[in-house]
Design a protein around this motif. Structure first.
Motif, short mmCIF file in Angstrom:
data_model
loop_
_atom_site.label_atom_id
_atom_site.label_comp_id
_atom_site.label_asym_id
_atom_site.label_seq_id
_atom_site.Cartn_x
_atom_site.Cartn_y
_atom_site.Cartn_z
N MET A 1 -19.97 41.59 9.92
CA MET A 1 -20.93 41.42 8.77
C MET A 1 -20.82 42.81 8.07
O MET A 1 -20.90 43.59 8.85
CB MET A 1 -22.00 40.68 9.01
N GLN A 2 -21.62 42.78 6.80
CA GLN A 2 -21.88 44.03 6.30
C GLN A 2 -23.25 43.75 5.52
O GLN A 2 -23.52 42.45 5.01
CB GLN A 2 -20.90 44.67 5.09
N VAL A 3 -23.91 44.68 5.12
CA VAL A 3 -25.26 44.73 4.38
C VAL A 3 -24.75 44.01 2.92
O VAL A 3 -23.67 44.37 2.23
CB VAL A 3 -25.71 46.13 4.08
N GLY A 4 -25.56 42.97 2.35
CA GLY A 4 -25.13 42.08 1.22
C GLY A 4 -24.42 40.97 1.41
O GLY A 4 -24.33 40.11 0.50
N ASP A 5 -23.93 40.78 2.66
CA ASP A 5 -23.35 39.34 3.11
C ASP A 5 -24.50 38.32 3.29
O ASP A 5 -25.46 38.67 3.68
CB ASP A 5 -22.37 39.55 4.18
N VAL A 6 -23.84 37.19 3.10
CA VAL A 6 -24.78 36.09 3.20
C VAL A 6 -24.28 35.50 4.39
O VAL A 6 -23.05 35.04 4.35
CB VAL A 6 -24.72 34.77 1.92
N VAL A 7 -24.99 35.23 5.68
CA VAL A 7 -24.42 34.77 6.93
C VAL A 7 -25.40 33.78 7.37
O VAL A 7 -26.72 33.72 6.95
CB VAL A 7 -24.27 36.08 7.89
N LYS A 8 -24.83 33.25 8.43
CA LYS A 8 -25.67 32.29 9.15
C LYS A 8 -25.74 32.46 10.57
O LYS A 8 -24.62 32.68 11.10
CB LYS A 8 -25.17 30.78 9.11
N VAL A 9 -26.75 32.88 11.04
CA VAL A 9 -26.96 33.16 12.60
C VAL A 9 -27.89 32.40 13.36
O VAL A 9 -29.13 32.39 13.04
CB VAL A 9 -27.43 34.79 12.73
N GLY A 10 -27.25 31.57 14.15
CA GLY A 10 -27.91 30.31 14.73
C GLY A 10 -28.57 29.47 13.64
O GLY A 10 -27.57 28.90 13.09
N ASP A 11 -29.74 29.26 13.68
CA ASP A 11 -30.19 28.42 12.57
C ASP A 11 -30.98 28.96 11.53
O ASP A 11 -31.52 28.55 10.37
CB ASP A 11 -31.33 27.45 13.20
N GLN A 12 -30.67 30.37 11.27
CA GLN A 12 -31.26 31.15 10.14
C GLN A 12 -30.09 31.78 9.28
O GLN A 12 -29.06 31.96 9.61
CB GLN A 12 -31.82 32.40 10.82
N THR A 13 -30.14 31.44 7.94
CA THR A 13 -29.15 31.78 6.86
C THR A 13 -30.09 32.67 5.65
O THR A 13 -31.11 32.50 5.37
CB THR A 13 -28.75 30.49 6.15
N GLY A 14 -29.15 33.69 5.60
CA GLY A 14 -29.78 34.80 4.56
C GLY A 14 -28.84 35.82 4.24
O GLY A 14 -27.76 35.83 4.61
N VAL A 15 -29.39 36.86 3.57
CA VAL A 15 -28.76 37.95 2.94
C VAL A 15 -28.89 39.16 4.07
O VAL A 15 -30.27 39.59 4.52
CB VAL A 15 -29.01 38.31 1.80
N VAL A 16 -27.94 39.94 4.60
CA VAL A 16 -27.98 40.81 5.22
C VAL A 16 -28.62 42.03 4.80
O VAL A 16 -28.08 42.56 3.97
CB VAL A 16 -26.79 41.21 5.95
N GLU A 17 -29.77 42.39 5.04
CA GLU A 17 -30.49 43.67 4.50
C GLU A 17 -30.18 44.90 5.06
O GLU A 17 -30.10 46.00 4.62
CB GLU A 17 -31.97 43.35 4.35
N SER A 18 -30.12 44.77 6.46
CA SER A 18 -29.87 46.11 7.24
C SER A 18 -29.27 45.55 8.63
O SER A 18 -29.42 44.41 9.14
CB SER A 18 -31.03 46.96 7.36
N LEU A 19 -28.47 46.59 9.26
CA LEU A 19 -27.93 46.46 10.61
C LEU A 19 -28.22 47.59 11.49
O LEU A 19 -27.89 48.70 10.84
CB LEU A 19 -26.46 46.23 10.28
N SER A 20 -28.33 47.57 12.68
CA SER A 20 -28.69 48.50 13.50
C SER A 20 -27.68 48.09 14.82
O SER A 20 -27.16 47.04 14.85
CB SER A 20 -29.89 48.89 14.17
N VAL A 21 -27.83 49.24 15.77
CA VAL A 21 -26.82 48.89 16.91
C VAL A 21 -27.62 47.84 17.59
O VAL A 21 -27.24 47.17 19.01
CB VAL A 21 -26.70 49.91 17.77
N ARG A 22 -28.90 47.31 17.38
CA ARG A 22 -29.68 46.45 18.14
C ARG A 22 -30.06 45.12 17.40
O ARG A 22 -30.10 44.15 18.03
CB ARG A 22 -30.96 47.25 18.78
#
Length: 214
Positions: free
Chosen positions: A47-68
């Motif tokens: 995934m990248q910042v700005g993608d629309v993803v579903k993680v578990g039961d949560q769906t939304g736009v990726v705002e930021s990613l860190s190593v954790r």
């Protein structure tokens, strides 16, 4: 050893150090799991910042990613922070391209071929318009008569779109199809509920017989 030689009871100190060590071990294990999982997800470009993803039961736009952690902005603008150790499945809805999958219910007695021709005509019209030609990438793909329901026939199709095009294209297609069905006379099936009047039941009047004492 020095403390024990000067007479200090080191047994409580050793017990406390053992408990603290176990707690730090569990905490660091979770932290290491977050970091390792995050590194692999970032290296695989899941995934990248700005993608629309579903993680578990949560769906939304990726705002930021860190190593954790992953930071998602949901549809109602809520912010969800998910540690990578809690991630088991990631569904990326906006990678490379998308498809608007549409299921249409028509009456059991209607002509399926006529409905399919109407759907194709609508997509062709949309592709001729500048606003939609840049979003719709291919012609309508019709799966055909997908299944029978209790009250209708279900026709399934899909439209290939740009990564973020599935939602506006699907809504516009549904709007135009509803209007076109009204023009060509394709009825929309609805399950009917029949109410029958209740049959009046005669209620016997209470007995007025007077019983005399013996």
């Amino acid at each position: 050893m020095v403390l024990s030689e000067i007479g200090v009871n080191i047994a409580p100190l050793l017990a406390g150090a053992g408990i603290v060590g176990v707690a730090i071990g569990f905490g660091s294990q979770k932290l290491v799991q977050d970091v390792i999982t995050g590194v692999f997800l970032l290296l695989e470009n899941t995934m990248q910042v700005g993608d629309v993803v579903k993680v578990g039961d949560q769906t939304g736009v990726v705002e930021s990613l860190s190593v954790r952690t992953i930071r998602l902005r949901t549809e109602d603008a809520s912010v969800v922070v998910i540690p990578f150790s809690a991630v088991t499945t990631v569904i990326n809805m906006t990678r490379d391209y998308s498809r608007a999958v549409i299921s249409i219910n028509v009456a059991a007695g209607d002509d399926v071929d006529r409905v399919v021709d109407t759907m194709r005509a609508i997509v062709n019209e949309m592709r001729e318009e500048a606003a939609w030609s840049a979003i719709i990438l291919d012609e309508l793909e019709v799966f055909g008569l997908d299944r029978f329901t209790d009250t209708a026939l279900q026709i399934k199709c899909r439209i290939m779109c740009t990564p973020f095009g599935r939602w506006p294209v699907g809504r516009e297609f549904n709007r135009r199809l509803k209007s076109r069905f009204q023009v060509v006379g394709v009825p929309t099936p609805f399950s009917a509920l029949t109410l029958l009047p209740a049959t009046p039941v005669a209620i016997p009047e209470p007995s007025r017989e007077v019983i005399s004492p013996a």
